[in-house]
Design a protein around this motif. Structure first.
Motif, PDB file in Angstrom:
ATOM      1  N   ILE A  64       0.899  -1.284   0.016  1.00 23.33           N
ATOM      2  CA  ILE A  64      -0.037  -0.143  -0.053  1.00 23.33           C
ATOM      3  C   ILE A  64       0.664   1.257  -0.029  1.00 23.33           C
ATOM      4  N   ASP A  65       0.627   2.247  -1.007  1.00 27.93           N
ATOM      5  CA  ASP A  65       1.682   3.392  -1.140  1.00 27.93           C
ATOM      6  C   ASP A  65       0.932   4.388  -0.415  1.00 27.93           C
ATOM      7  N   GLU A  66       1.244   5.580  -0.225  1.00 27.36           N
ATOM      8  CA  GLU A  66       0.956   6.784   0.462  1.00 27.36           C
ATOM      9  C   GLU A  66      -0.273   7.152   0.113  1.00 27.36           C
ATOM     10  N   ARG A  67      -0.719   6.848  -0.891  1.00 25.22           N
ATOM     11  CA  ARG A  67      -2.036   7.505  -1.507  1.00 25.22           C
ATOM     12  C   ARG A  67      -3.182   6.493  -1.223  1.00 25.22           C
ATOM     13  N   GLY A  68      -2.504   5.199  -0.827  1.00 26.18           N
ATOM     14  CA  GLY A  68      -3.768   4.356  -0.433  1.00 26.18           C
ATOM     15  C   GLY A  68      -3.936   3.210  -1.581  1.00 26.18           C
ATOM     16  N   THR A  69      -3.209   3.348  -2.624  1.00 28.43           N
ATOM     17  CA  THR A  69      -3.059   2.459  -3.770  1.00 28.43           C
ATOM     18  C   THR A  69      -2.754   1.049  -3.315  1.00 28.43           C
ATOM     19  N   ARG A  70      -3.613   0.096  -3.679  1.00 30.03           N
ATOM     20  CA  ARG A  70      -3.003  -1.378  -3.238  1.00 30.03           C
ATOM     21  C   ARG A  70      -2.735  -2.014  -4.488  1.00 30.03           C
ATOM     22  N   VAL A  71      -1.851  -2.976  -4.231  1.00 27.61           N
ATOM     23  CA  VAL A  71      -1.279  -3.869  -5.208  1.00 27.61           C
ATOM     24  C   VAL A  71      -1.042  -5.330  -4.345  1.00 27.61           C
ATOM     25  N   ARG A  72      -1.699  -6.213  -4.911  1.00 31.25           N
ATOM     26  CA  ARG A  72      -1.422  -7.662  -4.354  1.00 31.25           C
ATOM     27  C   ARG A  72      -0.773  -8.822  -4.994  1.00 31.25           C
ATOM     28  N   THR A  73      -0.370  -9.568  -4.427  1.00 30.97           N
ATOM     29  CA  THR A  73       0.122 -10.832  -5.043  1.00 30.97           C
ATOM     30  C   THR A  73       0.160 -11.982  -3.899  1.00 30.97           C
ATOM     31  N   VAL A  74       0.327 -13.194  -4.364  1.00 29.03           N
ATOM     32  CA  VAL A  74       0.485 -14.371  -3.548  1.00 29.03           C
ATOM     33  C   VAL A  74       1.542 -15.289  -3.730  1.00 29.03           C
ATOM     34  N   ARG A  90       7.015   5.543  -0.843  1.00 30.00           N
ATOM     35  CA  ARG A  90       7.129   4.576   0.489  1.00 30.00           C
ATOM     36  C   ARG A  90       5.791   3.719   0.380  1.00 30.00           C
ATOM     37  N   TYR A  91       6.152   2.675   1.042  1.00 34.90           N
ATOM     38  CA  TYR A  91       4.857   1.599   0.889  1.00 34.90           C
ATOM     39  C   TYR A  91       4.720   0.587   2.445  1.00 34.90           C
ATOM     40  N   ARG A  92       3.705   0.375   2.822  1.00 34.28           N
ATOM     41  CA  ARG A  92       3.464  -0.457   3.966  1.00 34.28           C
ATOM     42  C   ARG A  92       3.169  -1.742   3.411  1.00 34.28           C
ATOM     43  N   VAL A  93       3.853  -2.767   3.571  1.00 34.73           N
ATOM     44  CA  VAL A  93       3.854  -4.093   3.348  1.00 34.73           C
ATOM     45  C   VAL A  93       2.990  -5.006   4.359  1.00 34.73           C
ATOM     46  N   GLU A  94       2.195  -5.762   4.088  1.00 38.03           N
ATOM     47  CA  GLU A  94       1.189  -6.423   4.806  1.00 38.03           C
ATOM     48  C   GLU A  94       1.356  -8.053   3.884  1.00 38.03           C
ATOM     49  N   ALA A  95       1.292  -9.010   5.004  1.00 30.93           N
ATOM     50  CA  ALA A  95       0.948 -10.233   4.284  1.00 30.93           C
ATOM     51  C   ALA A  95       0.025 -11.285   5.299  1.00 30.93           C
ATOM     52  N   SER A  96      -0.690 -11.870   4.679  1.00 35.48           N
ATOM     53  CA  SER A  96      -1.890 -12.674   5.625  1.00 35.48           C
ATOM     54  C   SER A  96      -1.862 -13.981   5.079  1.00 35.48           C
ATOM     55  N   ARG A  97      -2.054 -14.846   5.912  1.00 34.21           N
ATOM     56  CA  ARG A  97      -2.362 -16.365   5.587  1.00 34.21           C
ATOM     57  C   ARG A  97      -3.118 -16.861   6.764  1.00 34.21           C
ATOM     58  N   ALA A  98      -4.179 -17.973   6.718  1.00 33.94           N
ATOM     59  CA  ALA A  98      -4.932 -18.454   7.521  1.00 33.94           C
ATOM     60  C   ALA A  98      -4.019 -19.234   8.557  1.00 33.94           C
ATOM     61  N   ALA A 114       5.711  -2.527   9.122  1.00 30.79           N
ATOM     62  CA  ALA A 114       6.633  -2.288   8.119  1.00 30.79           C
ATOM     63  C   ALA A 114       6.480  -1.437   7.116  1.00 30.79           C
ATOM     64  N   TYR A 115       7.464  -0.709   6.865  1.00 27.14           N
ATOM     65  CA  TYR A 115       7.393   0.228   5.874  1.00 27.14           C
ATOM     66  C   TYR A 115       8.619   0.178   4.969  1.00 27.14           C
ATOM     67  N   VAL A 116       8.751   0.384   3.594  1.00 31.55           N
ATOM     68  CA  VAL A 116       9.701   0.299   2.809  1.00 31.55           C
ATOM     69  C   VAL A 116       9.716   1.304   1.775  1.00 31.55           C
ATOM     70  N   LYS A 117      10.635   1.786   1.484  1.00 26.03           N
ATOM     71  CA  LYS A 117      10.956   2.987   0.379  1.00 26.03           C
ATOM     72  C   LYS A 117      11.598   2.414  -0.539  1.00 26.03           C
ATOM     73  N   LEU A 118      10.822   2.297  -1.837  1.00 21.00           N
ATOM     74  CA  LEU A 118      11.298   1.779  -3.048  1.00 21.00           C
ATOM     75  C   LEU A 118      11.641   3.055  -3.798  1.00 21.00           C
ATOM     76  N   GLU A 119      13.063   2.945  -4.637  1.00 14.66           N
ATOM     77  CA  GLU A 119      13.678   3.708  -5.439  1.00 14.66           C
ATOM     78  C   GLU A 119      13.397   3.400  -6.696  1.00 14.66           C
ATOM     79  N   PRO A 120      13.532   4.423  -7.783  1.00 12.10           N
ATOM     80  CA  PRO A 120      13.305   3.951  -8.963  1.00 12.10           C
ATOM     81  C   PRO A 120      14.356   3.240  -9.572  1.00 12.10           C
ATOM     82  N   GLY A 121      14.087   1.933 -10.241  1.00 14.27           N
ATOM     83  CA  GLY A 121      14.967   1.037 -10.714  1.00 14.27           C
ATOM     84  C   GLY A 121      15.660   0.118 -10.025  1.00 14.27           C
ATOM     85  N   VAL A 122      15.125   0.124  -8.724  1.00 14.47           N
ATOM     86  CA  VAL A 122      15.874  -0.812  -7.588  1.00 14.47           C
ATOM     87  C   VAL A 122      14.904  -1.903  -7.225  1.00 14.47           C
ATOM     88  N   THR A 123      15.436  -2.914  -6.944  1.00 13.28           N
ATOM     89  CA  THR A 123      14.646  -4.155  -6.512  1.00 13.28           C
ATOM     90  C   THR A 123      15.054  -4.291  -5.084  1.00 13.28           C
TER      91      THR A 123
END
Length: 394
Positions: A64-74, A90-98, A114-123
């Motif tokens: 989830i970014d600072e604008r509230g945009t959400r991106v999901r994966t599994v 800057r993103y907040r990263v969440e994980a969930s599992r039963a 947890a919060y992580v800052k993603l830079e352009p072109g960086v993994t």
């Protein structure tokens, strides 16, 4: 129960800057010889169980970014996941599992968000550790120590509503096996009360005498919440020793008459133990309006009746509630009459210098404080003119 996990990830600033510099140097050149800016980033990671270190497949990861945009994966079979083309930021990263609780990123001992800052072109690479939910195991016996088979055991959390203690189910109820043993799982950290209800059909076959029967009760051997003992559960803790000894006593019947209402169906009846959500049984009204609840254990109850309109669906349901105490003797002669709901109207005034208040986001909730949690609550939304209205069941 699914657990949502927030993780804290952040490599040293110097290492991040070095990777950013390398990415920019490797970027293709434009005809003018300028470096083409890389505007997106990639988040790569792995989800693991904190206690065992095993990979967790099928975990849901949410960025989830600072604008509230959400991106999901599994996460895949190896517990790995990858989210590409994320806008830098800057993103907040969440994980969930039963079956799992909140864990920390790159630190199996941490449960901080947890919060992580993603830079352009960086993994960015992260590791997510999830903690397992807890459980309580034990058994149910009668006063002689014999196992009670197919008893229903429920773990409750204690809440206070209007100053009145209420018990709300915290996990799926479970049945005791042929040895009278059970295991309640999926428990988040907290304090729990255990409530056991015997299978009355089986209990009748094993009565100690002709009149008495096994009664429902709390851990360790209590009829009501005041005598009950709580059990504390920590993350990844399997609590043992939750043995419940059920007392014996007299069961009763609760009977009466439901007054019919023209244009409405026969009422739906329920008899609920006060203060224990879900401890209820349904009743049937005969063509003549009579009803009977059988096998009612001693305690305080709320009898509710609801009449639904059949000729005009726009009509409000009619209802009635009746509090009673059962002490081992039959209760009869109860008359339930259809009653229109009480209409409550009002307005809200605001004293603030923060600008316009979004009235549509404001709700009023009316919860009965002198009855059990099974009683109906009422809700109302404040309209654009700051007014609200609600119908309160009688």
């Amino acid at each position: 129960i699914s657990a949502v996990v927030s993780l804290l990830v952040g490599p040293p600033v110097q290492a991040r800057a070095q990777r950013l510099s390398e990415a920019r140097q490797a970027a293709p050149k434009t005809p003018q010889g300028r470096t083409e800016a890389l505007t997106s980033a990639t988040l790569f990671g792995r989800v693991m169980a904190k206690q065992s270190g095993h990979a967790l497949a099928g975990a849901s990861i949410l960025a989830i970014d600072e604008r509230g945009t959400r991106v999901r994966t599994v996460s895949d079979s190896s517990g790995s996941f990858r989210i590409e083309r994320l806008p830098a930021g800057r993103y907040r990263v969440e994980a969930s599992r039963a079956g799992f609780l909140v864990g920390g990123a790159n630190d199996p001992t941490s449960a901080a968000p947890a919060y992580v800052k993603l830079e352009p072109g960086v993994t960015e690479s992260i590791s997510i550790y999830l903690r397992r939910e807890g459980s309580i195991s034990g058994g149910v016996t009668d006063i002689t120590g014999a196992p009670v088979v197919e008893a229903t055991v429920t773990a409750y959390k204690r809440l206070f509503i209007g100053g009145v203690p209420r018990l709300m189910p915290a996990a799926k109820p479970t049945l005791t096996d042929d040895r009278g043993e059970y295991r309640v799982y999926g428990l988040r950290p907290g304090t729990y009360y255990l409530w056991a209800v015997p299978n009355y059909e089986l209990a009748r076959k094993s009565r100690l005498d002709r009149e008495s029967s096994i009664l429902p009760g709390f851990f360790p051997s209590a009829h009501d919440l005041l005598e009950a003992a709580a059990i504390r559960v920590e993350p990844e803790q399997d609590v043992t020793g939750g043995w419940i000894a059920l007392r014996s006593g007299l069961l009763a019947t609760v009977s009466g008459f439901a007054v019919p209402a023209q244009g409405y169906s026969r009422p739906e009846l329920s008899l609920s133990r006060l203060g224990v959500f879900g401890a209820s049984q349904s009743g049937r009204v005969t063509d003549k309006g009579d009803f009977v609840f059988a096998s009612v254990a001693p305690g305080r109850y709320l009898l509710t009746a609801v009449w639904t309109a059949v000729s005009d669906a726009s009509n409000e349901p009619l209802n009635c509630s009746y509090e009673l105490a059962v002490e081992g003797e039959d209760v009869s002669g109860i008359v339930v009459e259809p009653t229109p709901p009480v209409k409550v109207r009002g307005s809200v005034s605001f004293h603030t210098d923060q600008g316009e208040v979004p009235t549509g986001a404001i709700q009023f909730v009316a919860v009965p404080v002198t009855t059990g949690a099974e009683a109906s609550s009422a809700r109302a939304v404040v309209d654009a003119n700051h007014n609200f209205r609600m119908n309160l069941p009688y």
